[in-house]
Design a protein around this motif. Structure first.
Motif, PDB file in Angstrom:
ATOM      1  N   VAL A 199       0.850  -1.198   0.000  1.00  0.00           N
ATOM      2  CA  VAL A 199       0.000   0.000   0.000  1.00  0.00           C
ATOM      3  C   VAL A 199       0.883   1.244   0.000  1.00  0.00           C
ATOM      4  N   GLU A 200       1.954   1.184   0.776  1.00  0.00           N
ATOM      5  CA  GLU A 200       2.916   2.303   0.770  1.00  0.00           C
ATOM      6  C   GLU A 200       3.496   2.511  -0.621  1.00  0.00           C
ATOM      7  N   ASP A 201       3.746   1.406  -1.290  1.00  0.00           N
ATOM      8  CA  ASP A 201       4.296   1.476  -2.645  1.00  0.00           C
ATOM      9  C   ASP A 201       3.230   1.776  -3.687  1.00  0.00           C
ATOM     10  N   GLU A 202       2.012   1.941  -3.216  1.00  0.00           N
ATOM     11  CA  GLU A 202       0.887   2.298  -4.094  1.00  0.00           C
ATOM     12  C   GLU A 202       0.561   1.240  -5.130  1.00  0.00           C
ATOM     13  N   ILE A 203       0.809  -0.012  -4.764  1.00  0.00           N
ATOM     14  CA  ILE A 203       0.400  -1.122  -5.631  1.00  0.00           C
ATOM     15  C   ILE A 203      -0.991  -1.590  -5.212  1.00  0.00           C
ATOM     16  N   GLU A 256      -4.485  -0.914  -2.459  1.00  0.00           N
ATOM     17  CA  GLU A 256      -5.254   0.098  -1.731  1.00  0.00           C
ATOM     18  C   GLU A 256      -6.152  -0.583  -0.720  1.00  0.00           C
ATOM     19  N   ARG A 266      -9.695  -0.425   1.082  1.00  0.00           N
ATOM     20  CA  ARG A 266     -11.003   0.184   0.875  1.00  0.00           C
ATOM     21  C   ARG A 266     -11.948  -0.234   1.992  1.00  0.00           C
ATOM     22  N   SER A 301      -4.548  -1.070  -6.855  1.00  0.00           N
ATOM     23  CA  SER A 301      -4.617   0.319  -7.295  1.00  0.00           C
ATOM     24  C   SER A 301      -4.491   0.344  -8.810  1.00  0.00           C
ATOM     25  N   GLU A 302      -4.594   1.537  -9.401  1.00  0.00           N
ATOM     26  CA  GLU A 302      -4.406   1.640 -10.846  1.00  0.00           C
ATOM     27  C   GLU A 302      -3.037   1.086 -11.232  1.00  0.00           C
ATOM     28  N   GLU A 303      -2.043   1.504 -10.466  1.00  0.00           N
ATOM     29  CA  GLU A 303      -0.694   1.009 -10.732  1.00  0.00           C
ATOM     30  C   GLU A 303      -0.630  -0.503 -10.540  1.00  0.00           C
TER      31      GLU A 303
END
Lengths: 145, 145
Positions: free
Chosen positions: B78-82, B84, B86, B100-102
């Motif tokens: 999540v920190e790496d934005e892979i 999310e 919810r 995530s989008e990424e």
DNA sequence: AATCGAATGACAACATAATGCCAAAATAAA
DNA sequence: TTTATTTTGGCATTATGTTGTCATTCGATT
């Protein structure tokens, strides 16, 4: 309904990862009273199943692990006098790992809990199915070696 | 030659442990360029295969691991934005883990290497055999749940 | 509604395993 | 034999995973 082989296979892969985790949990629960951990009973099992003895990297190959991880475990198990290092006629540096007398007793105790478990689990599964699955698993292992 | 079911099964167990290790090595080699580790692609795979989203303990159950181990991985992802977190309509505290989008892009890249691999590996294996093995593995998973 | 047991999150301590590196030994190839 | 490649041991670092504990939340039962 037809499922593509690709999806089938990926599903099988995930299931094997999962089963691996569950088997380790099973083994740990089973060997709790024997003062064993999965890292240890995996090594004991690998050695016991070998005919001519195994080296540390050999055990690693059988277990699908790194040799360093196995080395760490065997070192402490030798300290605990469960295992012994023996000269390897085929290799000067790479010694053979064998069960000590105490280790053999541990293995007997291991089998005492393992065998009833195995028999119980496979009670309602035909040998043919086990054979088929084993053949497939081995086939996959060969591919990835 | 007749082999007892017990030995057959124990052999299957060891083989699955080994295949597990080899599969992880395969996956890591395959995803090296995607900056993924097996801990990560296992989580991504589990989430992607789920229909309604998964909680952290849910992922752990699918992977046959402890929820703490999964939590550790999802937190950094999540920190790496892979990934999310919810809100979970069914549970106030236990959030849903989603791509995530990424993360979706990563998954696409993952499939780009995974699919050809799966197709290649199963090229000479009939779908029936895969199905039989998968059924057996699932049957065992059920027993150990 | 009240209660009890199970599930979850958070955190710490520990165990297990992988990776990277280098030197020595063994094996294969020339 | 000589050379090149692979295997192995040893060591440090990092990653991964388990276990234990406690408080909170959920779900089921009453």
């Amino acid at each position: 309904m037809h499922t593509s082989k690709r999806v089938l296979f990926l599903d099988l892969v995930l299931s094997i990862l999962r089963l691996n985790g569950l088997l380790i949990a099973e083994g740990d629960a089973m060997t709790e009273k024997l003062d064993l951990t999965h890292a240890r009973w995996k090594v004991i099992g690998a050695i016991a199943l070998s005919t001519n003895g195994l080296t540390v990297p050999g055990i690693a190959r059988v277990l699908g692990q790194s040799r360093q991880a196995v080395q760490r475990i065997t070192d402490v198990m030798v300290e605990d006098e469960i295992l012994e290092y023996r000269a390897n006629p085929k290799h000067k540096r790479s010694v053979l790992v064998t069960l000590s007398e105490e280790g053999k007793e541990v293995y007997i105790n291991l089998r005492d809990v393992q065998d009833p478990w195995a028999i119980n689990v496979t009670e309602d599964i035909p040998a043919e199915e086990l054979e088929t699955a084993l053949r497939l698993v081995r086939r996959l292992i060969k591919k990835f070696n």
